[in-house]
Enzyme design. Structure first.
Site, PDB file in Angstrom:
ATOM      1  CG  ASP A  19     -22.496 -36.223 -30.412  1.00  0.00           C
ATOM      2  OD1 ASP A  19     -21.642 -37.125 -30.365  1.00  0.00           O
ATOM      3  OD2 ASP A  19     -22.943 -35.770 -31.494  1.00  0.00           O
ATOM      4  CG  HIS A  36     -15.692 -42.410 -25.191  1.00  0.00           C
ATOM      5  ND1 HIS A  36     -16.734 -41.676 -25.732  1.00  0.00           N
ATOM      6  CD2 HIS A  36     -15.212 -43.178 -26.208  1.00  0.00           C
ATOM      7  CE1 HIS A  36     -16.876 -42.012 -27.013  1.00  0.00           C
ATOM      8  NE2 HIS A  36     -15.962 -42.908 -27.334  1.00  0.00           N
ATOM      9  CG  LEU A 130     -31.251 -37.332 -10.187  1.00  0.00           C
ATOM     10  CD1 LEU A 130     -32.108 -36.359 -10.996  1.00  0.00           C
ATOM     11  CD2 LEU A 130     -29.784 -36.919 -10.284  1.00  0.00           C
TER      12      LEU A 130
HETATM   13  C1  IPE Z   1     -25.787 -40.068 -30.375  1.00  0.00           C
HETATM   14  O1  IPE Z   1     -24.518 -39.663 -30.767  1.00  0.00           O
HETATM   15  C2  IPE Z   1     -25.665 -41.181 -29.385  1.00  0.00           C
HETATM   16  C3  IPE Z   1     -25.076 -40.816 -28.103  1.00  0.00           C
HETATM   17  C4  IPE Z   1     -24.759 -39.636 -27.719  1.00  0.00           C
HETATM   18  C5  IPE Z   1     -24.862 -41.913 -27.200  1.00  0.00           C
HETATM   19  P1  IPE Z   1     -23.852 -40.212 -32.102  1.00  0.00           P
HETATM   20  O2  IPE Z   1     -22.528 -39.562 -32.214  1.00  0.00           O
HETATM   21  O3  IPE Z   1     -23.885 -41.682 -32.129  1.00  0.00           O
HETATM   22  O4  IPE Z   1     -24.863 -39.669 -33.209  1.00  0.00           O
HETATM   23  P2  IPE Z   1     -24.653 -39.303 -34.724  1.00  0.00           P
HETATM   24  O5  IPE Z   1     -24.038 -40.502 -35.377  1.00  0.00           O
HETATM   25  O6  IPE Z   1     -23.738 -38.125 -34.782  1.00  0.00           O
HETATM   26  O7  IPE Z   1     -26.009 -38.970 -35.227  1.00  0.00           O
HETATM   27  C1  IPE Z   2     -20.652 -39.326 -27.704  1.00  0.00           C
HETATM   28  O1  IPE Z   2     -19.468 -38.916 -28.278  1.00  0.00           O
HETATM   29  C2  IPE Z   2     -20.504 -40.625 -26.948  1.00  0.00           C
HETATM   30  C3  IPE Z   2     -21.060 -41.793 -27.650  1.00  0.00           C
HETATM   31  C4  IPE Z   2     -21.792 -41.763 -28.744  1.00  0.00           C
HETATM   32  C5  IPE Z   2     -20.796 -43.084 -27.052  1.00  0.00           C
HETATM   33  P1  IPE Z   2     -18.987 -39.442 -29.679  1.00  0.00           P
HETATM   34  O2  IPE Z   2     -18.170 -40.658 -29.484  1.00  0.00           O
HETATM   35  O3  IPE Z   2     -20.142 -39.589 -30.617  1.00  0.00           O
HETATM   36  O4  IPE Z   2     -18.048 -38.236 -30.162  1.00  0.00           O
HETATM   37  P2  IPE Z   2     -17.967 -37.590 -31.602  1.00  0.00           P
HETATM   38  O5  IPE Z   2     -19.356 -37.261 -32.034  1.00  0.00           O
HETATM   39  O6  IPE Z   2     -17.353 -38.625 -32.477  1.00  0.00           O
HETATM   40  O7  IPE Z   2     -17.125 -36.386 -31.427  1.00  0.00           O
HETATM   41 MG    MG Z   3     -21.049 -38.340 -31.895  1.00  0.00          MG
END
Ligand code: IPE
Ligand code: IPE
Ligand code: MG
Length: 239
Positions: A19, A36, A130
């Site tokens: 995240d 990303h 793995l």
């Molecule tokens: C969780 O992250 C999902 C992934 C890392 C793919 P999110 O950014 O979607 O989660 P919330 O919304 O902060 O809980």
């Molecule tokens: C995690 O990063 C990747 C996905 C959930 C696809 P985020 O896109 O949630 O990044 P933040 O949380 O908005 O910084």
């Molecule tokens: Mg996020």
């Protein structure tokens, strides 16, 4: 290069909620998609380090069932990146004997990305160095509900008996049926929640939260987390 450490104990199954990509990009005035892209580099670094330390299972949360609610442009970019990542990574996976798999409801994944995913899974099916699992279009409640429904159907059609129902049997209906439960769960970006990730499977996982945003996470950060894991005393309810 950080010197290799000999850990007394290492998780057999590491799960990561990757995240913070969006915030990483925002801090730099970049579009979220750049975050990303950078996140994929972190995944590469982590996969290499995980192999180096002999971790057998790595499961990464790449896209949640709730992430479909993001703007269409971001969802499309993520699906494009998935396809690109898999195509670029395939030779590396084969070379390093990494078996790719997924958990989640991939019916919603666009056709070309899904095709690539299934191709990479097939091409790496003999690999056993793995086990790398991508949680894609994954939601734990959805997974548990689907498992319950399928198990109920098997009871109804006489394939299994109600009295045979136990945790092992139930687990065999989950997406994660072929892997052990995660021993260690890492979430980056400072959020202290599990966001519908492997709720059933993390019953006894050790959890580690770091403020580091996923694109800034790499080998060094992983080693820091593993050092923390090494100190954990896992009691599983015993004394
Ligand atoms: C969780 O992250 C999902 C992934 C890392 C793919 P999110 O950014 O979607 O989660 P919330 O919304 O902060 O809980
Ligand atoms: C995690 O990063 C990747 C996905 C959930 C696809 P985020 O896109 O949630 O990044 P933040 O949380 O908005 O910084
Ligand atoms: Mg996020």
């Amino acid at each position: 290069m950080v010197k290799k450490i000999n850990f007394k104990n290492i998780p057999n199954h590491l799960a990561i909620i990757m995240d913070g990509n969006g915030r990483w990009a925002k801090k730099r005035n970049l579009d979220r998609i750049n975050g990303h892209r950078e996140g994929i580099k972190s995944l590469r670094a982590v996969v290499s380090a995980v192999m180096e330390y002999g971790i057998k299972y790595l499961t990464v949360y790449a896209f949640s069932s709730e992430n479909w609610q993001r703007p269409k442009t971001e969802v499309n970019s993520l699906m494009f990146l998935l396809d690109e990542y898999l195509n670029i990574e395939l030779p590396f996976l084969i070379k390093n004997k990494i078996r790719l798999n997924f958990i989640g409801n991939i019916e919603r994944i666009p056709e070309n990305s899904k095709k690539t995913l299934l191709r990479v899974i097939d091409k790496t099916k003999e690999c056993d160095n793995l086990y790398l699992t991508l949680a894609l279009s994954y939601g734990s409640r959805e997974e548990i509900l689907a498992a319950a429904v399928r198990m109920a159907k098997d009871m109804k059609n006489g394939k299994i008996k109600i009295k045979d129902a136990d945790e092992n049997l139930f687990s065999s209906y989950l997406y994660s049926k072929n892997m052990p439960d995660p021993d260690f769960l890492i979430r980056t970006s400072g959020e202290k929640r599990v966001s519908n990730f492997m709720l059933y499977q993390i019953a006894y996982a050790e959890i580690y939260f770091t403020k580091t945003l996923w694109p800034d996470f790499g080998r060094k950060e992983l080693i820091r987390a593993l050092k923390n894991y090494e100190k954990r005393v896992r009691r599983f309810g015993k004394t």
